[in-house]
Design a protein around this motif. Sequence first.
Motif, PDB file in Angstrom:
ATOM      1  N   PRO A   1       0.861  -1.189  -0.146  1.00  0.00           N
ATOM      2  CA  PRO A   1       0.171   0.115   0.045  1.00  0.00           C
ATOM      3  C   PRO A   1       0.986   1.251  -0.198  1.00  0.00           C
ATOM      4  O   PRO A   1       2.015   1.122  -0.118  1.00  0.00           O
ATOM      5  CB  PRO A   1      -0.942  -0.028   1.354  1.00  0.00           C
ATOM      6  N   PRO A   2       0.148   2.462   0.121  1.00  0.00           N
ATOM      7  CA  PRO A   2       1.041   3.652   0.226  1.00  0.00           C
ATOM      8  C   PRO A   2       2.108   3.489   1.443  1.00  0.00           C
ATOM      9  O   PRO A   2       1.892   2.818   2.385  1.00  0.00           O
ATOM     10  CB  PRO A   2      -0.082   4.791   0.352  1.00  0.00           C
ATOM     11  N   PHE A   3       3.141   4.332   1.304  1.00  0.00           N
ATOM     12  CA  PHE A   3       4.329   4.285   2.032  1.00  0.00           C
ATOM     13  C   PHE A   3       3.954   4.455   3.447  1.00  0.00           C
ATOM     14  O   PHE A   3       4.400   3.664   4.439  1.00  0.00           O
ATOM     15  CB  PHE A   3       5.247   5.407   1.721  1.00  0.00           C
ATOM     16  N   PRO A   4       3.069   5.204   3.966  1.00  0.00           N
ATOM     17  CA  PRO A   4       2.810   5.271   5.527  1.00  0.00           C
ATOM     18  C   PRO A   4       2.282   3.905   6.052  1.00  0.00           C
ATOM     19  O   PRO A   4       2.816   3.579   7.154  1.00  0.00           O
ATOM     20  CB  PRO A   4       1.829   6.440   5.643  1.00  0.00           C
ATOM     21  N   GLN A   5       1.558   3.332   5.166  1.00  0.00           N
ATOM     22  CA  GLN A   5       0.984   1.911   5.792  1.00  0.00           C
ATOM     23  C   GLN A   5       1.942   0.987   5.760  1.00  0.00           C
ATOM     24  O   GLN A   5       2.067  -0.047   6.569  1.00  0.00           O
ATOM     25  CB  GLN A   5      -0.223   1.740   4.874  1.00  0.00           C
TER      26      GLN A   5
ATOM     27  N   LEU B   1       5.225  -2.331  10.245  1.00  0.00           N
ATOM     28  CA  LEU B   1       6.321  -2.920  10.910  1.00  0.00           C
ATOM     29  C   LEU B   1       6.112  -2.891  12.427  1.00  0.00           C
ATOM     30  O   LEU B   1       6.698  -3.578  13.034  1.00  0.00           O
ATOM     31  CB  LEU B   1       7.615  -1.894  10.673  1.00  0.00           C
ATOM     32  N   ASN B   2       5.242  -2.354  12.948  1.00  0.00           N
ATOM     33  CA  ASN B   2       4.673  -2.383  14.206  1.00  0.00           C
ATOM     34  C   ASN B   2       4.295  -3.761  14.665  1.00  0.00           C
ATOM     35  O   ASN B   2       4.483  -4.302  15.734  1.00  0.00           O
ATOM     36  CB  ASN B   2       3.502  -1.524  14.632  1.00  0.00           C
TER      37      ASN B   2
ATOM     38  N   TYR C   1       5.728  -6.587  13.730  1.00  0.00           N
ATOM     39  CA  TYR C   1       6.965  -7.288  13.871  1.00  0.00           C
ATOM     40  C   TYR C   1       8.053  -6.816  14.783  1.00  0.00           C
ATOM     41  O   TYR C   1       9.251  -6.991  14.516  1.00  0.00           O
ATOM     42  CB  TYR C   1       7.555  -7.522  12.472  1.00  0.00           C
ATOM     43  N   MET C   2       7.824  -5.816  15.670  1.00  0.00           N
ATOM     44  CA  MET C   2       8.887  -5.428  16.430  1.00  0.00           C
ATOM     45  C   MET C   2       9.580  -6.404  17.448  1.00  0.00           C
ATOM     46  O   MET C   2      10.824  -6.202  18.026  1.00  0.00           O
ATOM     47  CB  MET C   2       8.343  -4.106  17.456  1.00  0.00           C
ATOM     48  N   HIS C   3       8.789  -7.724  17.516  1.00  0.00           N
ATOM     49  CA  HIS C   3       9.499  -8.578  18.500  1.00  0.00           C
ATOM     50  C   HIS C   3      10.539  -9.408  17.550  1.00  0.00           C
ATOM     51  O   HIS C   3      11.280 -10.165  18.246  1.00  0.00           O
ATOM     52  CB  HIS C   3       8.404  -9.659  18.645  1.00  0.00           C
ATOM     53  N   LEU C   4      10.642  -9.265  16.386  1.00  0.00           N
ATOM     54  CA  LEU C   4      11.630 -10.149  15.454  1.00  0.00           C
ATOM     55  C   LEU C   4      13.024  -9.592  15.913  1.00  0.00           C
ATOM     56  O   LEU C   4      13.446  -8.311  16.282  1.00  0.00           O
ATOM     57  CB  LEU C   4      11.549  -9.994  14.073  1.00  0.00           C
TER      58      LEU C   4
ATOM     59  N   VAL D   1       8.376  -6.010   4.775  1.00  0.00           N
ATOM     60  CA  VAL D   1       8.871  -6.244   5.922  1.00  0.00           C
ATOM     61  C   VAL D   1      10.043  -7.154   5.889  1.00  0.00           C
ATOM     62  O   VAL D   1      11.166  -7.135   6.715  1.00  0.00           O
ATOM     63  CB  VAL D   1       7.825  -7.058   6.707  1.00  0.00           C
ATOM     64  N   ARG D   2      10.346  -8.107   4.877  1.00  0.00           N
ATOM     65  CA  ARG D   2      11.444  -9.106   4.934  1.00  0.00           C
ATOM     66  C   ARG D   2      12.676  -8.376   4.538  1.00  0.00           C
ATOM     67  O   ARG D   2      13.750  -8.447   5.021  1.00  0.00           O
ATOM     68  CB  ARG D   2      11.037  -9.975   4.070  1.00  0.00           C
TER      69      ARG D   2
END
Length: 324
Positions: free
Chosen positions: A172-176, A181-182, A184-187, A225-226
């Motif tokens: 989606p658009p960049f802000p989304q 990423l919120n 996946y903060m546990h990674l 994300v990856r």
Amino acid sequence: MCTAATYKTKDFYFGRTLDYEFSYGDQIAITPRNYPLHFRHAGDMENHYAIIGMAHVAGDYPLYYDAINEKGVGMAGLNFVGNAAYADVWSGVDNIAQFEFIPWILSQCSSIVEVRKLLGQINIVNTPFSEQFPLAQLHWIISDEKESITVESMADGMHIYDNPLGVLTNNPPFPQQMFQLNNYMHLSPKQPENNFGNGIELNAYSRGMGALGLPGDLSSSSRFVRVAFTKVNSFSGESEEESVSQFFHILGSVDQQRGCCEVSDGKYEITLYTSCCNATKGIYYYNTYENHQISAVDMHREDLESQKLICYPVIQGEKINFQN
């Protein structure tokens, strides 16, 4: 679809994957300083910074997918289907057609500071290159060694975002993209600790379990994300060989294989090529789906005062080194 990223060791690197089901016929194109650039609504530019990148050359005009200039600024356009929208021609601004956006920026900006100033007076317009090449729906990442930005032209206007990751995919658009990423903060690249509950004995039975939950599908959201996780945790030496190798490994984390993404009956999206530009030295490295050997074109080995476009064919065909 596509993925773009930046990387910094001693030098600054910028590149992308181009994922699609067919190629338009691409070349590594060098636009020398004195090659005249003709803009549809903004006049002619006889002298400018030299540019190197991957392009489809039509009528001696380089339609760049991604490129860097001799000052170390890199730029890539990625598919943004369903969200991209371009304006009509306005008075009092620089009206730049979508296909001219990369050469317009790279021809005259030596830093993101200068890019921001130029964007303040630009209008990206809906003029197509030709009937054979209609408007592409794109958004862009623009970077130098200090910072990156994302530019999105949408129905409600042009948006310019700071891009602290130096990573971009498609929708989606960049802000989304950033917001997700919120989740996946546990990674972590480290082995996980047991926080499941008191008195329950659990063991990390494999290496790499700190990254459990890292998405592995080929959607643009998951690729964002990856590659972001891979990039921010990447480490290499500072030599050219180590840096270039690591950059290809970063983008290799989102490589698309034939057969895994069917776009229509019998047609599959694949990673047609991966680029890695040493923006500091002006070297364009690449490999392709059919040729994993890294090839390179150095813009500074050419006559950058020339008035003629310089093109190199993309080398195809797997190169296998037999050792016996």
